[in-house]
Design an enzyme around this catalytic site. Structure first.
Site, PDB file in Angstrom:
ATOM      1  N   HIS A 178       8.220   6.661   3.133  1.00  0.00           N
ATOM      2  CA  HIS A 178       8.315   8.075   3.529  1.00  0.00           C
ATOM      3  C   HIS A 178       8.667   8.229   5.009  1.00  0.00           C
ATOM      4  O   HIS A 178       8.909   9.345   5.460  1.00  0.00           O
ATOM      5  CB  HIS A 178       6.984   8.790   3.283  1.00  0.00           C
ATOM      6  CG  HIS A 178       6.691   9.079   1.839  1.00  0.00           C
ATOM      7  ND1 HIS A 178       7.194  10.173   1.182  1.00  0.00           N
ATOM      8  CD2 HIS A 178       5.942   8.417   0.943  1.00  0.00           C
ATOM      9  CE1 HIS A 178       6.761  10.176  -0.067  1.00  0.00           C
ATOM     10  NE2 HIS A 178       5.998   9.119  -0.241  1.00  0.00           N
ATOM     11  N   GLU A 192       4.671   2.103  -0.140  1.00  0.00           N
ATOM     12  CA  GLU A 192       5.197   3.412  -0.564  1.00  0.00           C
ATOM     13  C   GLU A 192       5.079   4.433   0.571  1.00  0.00           C
ATOM     14  O   GLU A 192       5.917   5.324   0.693  1.00  0.00           O
ATOM     15  CB  GLU A 192       4.475   3.905  -1.822  1.00  0.00           C
ATOM     16  CG  GLU A 192       4.899   3.109  -3.052  1.00  0.00           C
ATOM     17  CD  GLU A 192       4.179   3.536  -4.323  1.00  0.00           C
ATOM     18  OE1 GLU A 192       3.966   4.737  -4.533  1.00  0.00           O
ATOM     19  OE2 GLU A 192       3.819   2.633  -5.112  1.00  0.00           O
ATOM     20  N   LYS A 195       2.874   9.550  -6.781  1.00  0.00           N
ATOM     21  CA  LYS A 195       2.930  10.437  -5.614  1.00  0.00           C
ATOM     22  C   LYS A 195       4.221  11.223  -5.414  1.00  0.00           C
ATOM     23  O   LYS A 195       4.189  12.363  -4.992  1.00  0.00           O
ATOM     24  CB  LYS A 195       2.665   9.599  -4.362  1.00  0.00           C
ATOM     25  CG  LYS A 195       1.225   9.054  -4.367  1.00  0.00           C
ATOM     26  CD  LYS A 195       0.670   8.899  -3.006  1.00  0.00           C
ATOM     27  CE  LYS A 195       0.766   7.497  -2.519  1.00  0.00           C
ATOM     28  NZ  LYS A 195      -0.115   7.229  -1.385  1.00  0.00           N
TER      29      LYS A 195
HETATM   30  P1  NAD Z   1      -1.547  -2.856  -5.101  1.00  0.00           P
HETATM   31  O1  NAD Z   1      -0.289  -3.365  -4.507  1.00  0.00           O
HETATM   32  O2  NAD Z   1      -2.832  -3.140  -4.397  1.00  0.00           O
HETATM   33  O3  NAD Z   1      -1.689  -3.387  -6.597  1.00  0.00           O
HETATM   34  C1  NAD Z   1      -0.670  -3.265  -7.537  1.00  0.00           C
HETATM   35  C2  NAD Z   1      -1.095  -4.010  -8.806  1.00  0.00           C
HETATM   36  O4  NAD Z   1      -0.100  -3.781  -9.820  1.00  0.00           O
HETATM   37  C3  NAD Z   1      -1.204  -5.525  -8.653  1.00  0.00           C
HETATM   38  O5  NAD Z   1      -2.337  -5.977  -9.368  1.00  0.00           O
HETATM   39  C4  NAD Z   1       0.066  -6.044  -9.321  1.00  0.00           C
HETATM   40  O6  NAD Z   1      -0.071  -7.358  -9.833  1.00  0.00           O
HETATM   41  C5  NAD Z   1       0.215  -5.015 -10.419  1.00  0.00           C
HETATM   42  N1  NAD Z   1       1.578  -4.967 -10.969  1.00  0.00           N
HETATM   43  C6  NAD Z   1       2.750  -4.829 -10.284  1.00  0.00           C
HETATM   44  N2  NAD Z   1       3.782  -4.861 -11.137  1.00  0.00           N
HETATM   45  C7  NAD Z   1       3.269  -5.043 -12.374  1.00  0.00           C
HETATM   46  C8  NAD Z   1       3.825  -5.172 -13.669  1.00  0.00           C
HETATM   47  N3  NAD Z   1       5.143  -5.133 -13.863  1.00  0.00           N
HETATM   48  N4  NAD Z   1       2.988  -5.360 -14.719  1.00  0.00           N
HETATM   49  C9  NAD Z   1       1.655  -5.394 -14.541  1.00  0.00           C
HETATM   50  N5  NAD Z   1       1.064  -5.272 -13.347  1.00  0.00           N
HETATM   51  C10 NAD Z   1       1.861  -5.094 -12.273  1.00  0.00           C
HETATM   52  O7  NAD Z   1      -1.372  -1.267  -5.345  1.00  0.00           O
HETATM   53  P2  NAD Z   1      -2.318  -0.084  -4.865  1.00  0.00           P
HETATM   54  O8  NAD Z   1      -2.284  -0.032  -3.374  1.00  0.00           O
HETATM   55  O9  NAD Z   1      -3.613  -0.177  -5.592  1.00  0.00           O
HETATM   56  O10 NAD Z   1      -1.500   1.222  -5.345  1.00  0.00           O
HETATM   57  C11 NAD Z   1      -1.242   1.530  -6.690  1.00  0.00           C
HETATM   58  C12 NAD Z   1      -0.534   2.878  -6.780  1.00  0.00           C
HETATM   59  O11 NAD Z   1      -1.436   3.943  -6.510  1.00  0.00           O
HETATM   60  C13 NAD Z   1       0.618   3.061  -5.799  1.00  0.00           C
HETATM   61  O12 NAD Z   1       1.740   3.557  -6.509  1.00  0.00           O
HETATM   62  C14 NAD Z   1       0.122   4.120  -4.837  1.00  0.00           C
HETATM   63  O13 NAD Z   1       1.139   4.932  -4.303  1.00  0.00           O
HETATM   64  C15 NAD Z   1      -0.785   4.930  -5.730  1.00  0.00           C
HETATM   65  N6  NAD Z   1      -1.760   5.713  -4.938  1.00  0.00           N
HETATM   66  C16 NAD Z   1      -1.893   7.052  -5.222  1.00  0.00           C
HETATM   67  C17 NAD Z   1      -2.768   7.837  -4.480  1.00  0.00           C
HETATM   68  C18 NAD Z   1      -2.934   9.301  -4.781  1.00  0.00           C
HETATM   69  O14 NAD Z   1      -3.758   9.953  -4.136  1.00  0.00           O
HETATM   70  N7  NAD Z   1      -2.230   9.890  -5.718  1.00  0.00           N
HETATM   71  C19 NAD Z   1      -3.516   7.245  -3.453  1.00  0.00           C
HETATM   72  C20 NAD Z   1      -3.391   5.903  -3.228  1.00  0.00           C
HETATM   73  C21 NAD Z   1      -2.504   5.132  -3.975  1.00  0.00           C
END
Ligand code: NAD
Length: 344
Positions: free
Chosen positions: A211, A207, A137
């Site tokens: 902001h 995240e 993002k």
């Molecule tokens: P979450 O916290 O629910 O899950 C994160 C996952 O990553 C977990 O399974 C965790 O164990 C794993 N993880 C963390 N560190 C790790 C590592 N070193 N090795 C392997 N696995 C690891 O996260 P989420 O809420 O699903 O969000 C994921 C990302 O998606 C975030 O960065 C968020 O900002 C992004 N996102 C983007 C948009 C968009 O529209 N562009 C929208 C929503 C979320």
């Protein structure tokens, strides 16, 4: 339909698609699990690998999304998935070394703000070749990846960045809407996200907190769950965001649509209600060649979830990336530069 027309359509929609693409999902939280569900009915793509912080699962024949999700939710890691799970604190590295995968969706948190770039570097250093897609993002995070263009290209990796909802679907819609104008005056993205509970999307919520005025990425990362809950308690579960550092700006600038200071992103996240607090939309204002000032608005359906609007585009761009990779085109592309293809 005449024969020529039929042949033309067959070229656009090949009757016998290429062999199923083998995909991996890194990060198995809110988005990673939704990604597994989105892939389940697809014919063209099959989930073969998935990783979380504590382990991973790999099966060339394909992973059962329901089994993956229940083991992750009940035991906290895919590493417990019998018989293909492996517990490891180096899950990404071990998958890179052992799994045969055409493309990965990086559904990882970008905490710290350099994490995604470090994962991309891990792929490069391992000599892995294929397609990577992220839904990252922040502007500064996408810029770190854009700076790696030459390294990615030399490594034979096609990296698709900013391919979620915003940045992603809405940035691409803005790039398309801009075509009616000779000059773009503003691109205004406003999102509404509703999730039933913040624990389902911990990194997304952290995240977003980063902001808020007075918070940094490091502060948000260091917050305990109790501190996040206390903050959400004070705001009645709402996070209201204005003028965010969002990569839609650098992506539209790089595509030559408008300077980045004409792009603004804000929105409201309700962490206690799956109903969207407002309709997600992008408004593109510009001047036509006749001198008329007008605004195109693209609004997402209120029934569509954040997960649907992130994972759908991510796999669409992954498919585009695989097409580019097969033609020997490597390097980095943003969601505003190429169209996502529909995954069947
Ligand atoms: P979450 O916290 O629910 O899950 C994160 C996952 O990553 C977990 O399974 C965790 O164990 C794993 N993880 C963390 N560190 C790790 C590592 N070193 N090795 C392997 N696995 C690891 O996260 P989420 O809420 O699903 O969000 C994921 C990302 O998606 C975030 O960065 C968020 O900002 C992004 N996102 C983007 C948009 C968009 O529209 N562009 C929208 C929503 C979320």
């Amino acid at each position: 339909m005449n024969k020529e027309h039929a042949t033309h359509l067959a070229g656009l929609f090949p009757a016998s698609p290429a062999p199923q693409l083998k995909l991996g999902v890194l990060g198995f939280g809110g988005l990673g699990q939704a990604a597994a569900r989105v892939l389940a009915p697809k014919q063209e793509m099959r989930l073969v690998a998935a990783a979380d912080r504590k382990g991973y699962a790999y099966s060339p024949e394909g992973l059962d999304p329901d089994a993956c999700i229940s083991v992750y939710q009940e035991r906290g890691s895919l590493g417990y998935l019998d018989p293909v799970g492996v517990l490891s604190s180096r899950s990404i590295q071990e998958l890179i070394e052992s799994a045969s995968v055409d493309g990965y969706f990086l559904a990882l948190p970008n905490l710290p703000n350099t994490f995604m770039a470090s994962v991309a570097r891990q792929f490069i250093q391992s000599g892995w070749r294929g397609v990577l897609v992220d839904a990252i993002k922040r502007t500064s995070a996408v810029e770190q990846l854009l700076d790696m263009a030459e390294e990615l290209q030399a490594a034979g990796i096609t990296y698709m960045t900013g391919c979620g909802a915003t940045p992603g679907l809405l940035t691409a819609a803005a790039a398309l809407a801009a075509q009616s104008y000779s000059e773009i005056h503003s691109v205004k993205i406003t999102f509404g996200v509703g999730i039933a509970n913040w624990e389902a999307y911990r990194s997304t919520v952290r995240e977003d907190i980063a902001h808020l005025p007075g918070y940094t990425v490091e502060q948000a990362r260091a917050m305990t769950d109790a501190e996040v809950e206390a903050l959400l308690e004070r705001t009645n579960g709402l996070i209201t965001l204005d003028n965010m550092e969002h990569a839609d700006d650098v992506m539209l600038e790089r595509s030559g649509i408008c300077p980045r200071d004409r792009v603004t992103v804000g929105g409201v996240v309700d962490t206690r209600n799956p109903k969207k607090p407002l309709s997600t939309n992008v408004q593109v204002t510009g001047r036509t060649f006749e001198g008329k000032i007008s605004t195109h608005t693209f609004t997402l359906g209120d029934e569509t979830s954040m997960a649907a609007n992130v994972c759908g585009p991510a796999f669409g761009y992954l498919k585009t990336g695989i097409g580019l990779h097969q033609r020997g085109i490597y390097g980095i592309f943003t969601a505003a530069e190429v169209m996502p293809q529909f995954v069947h």
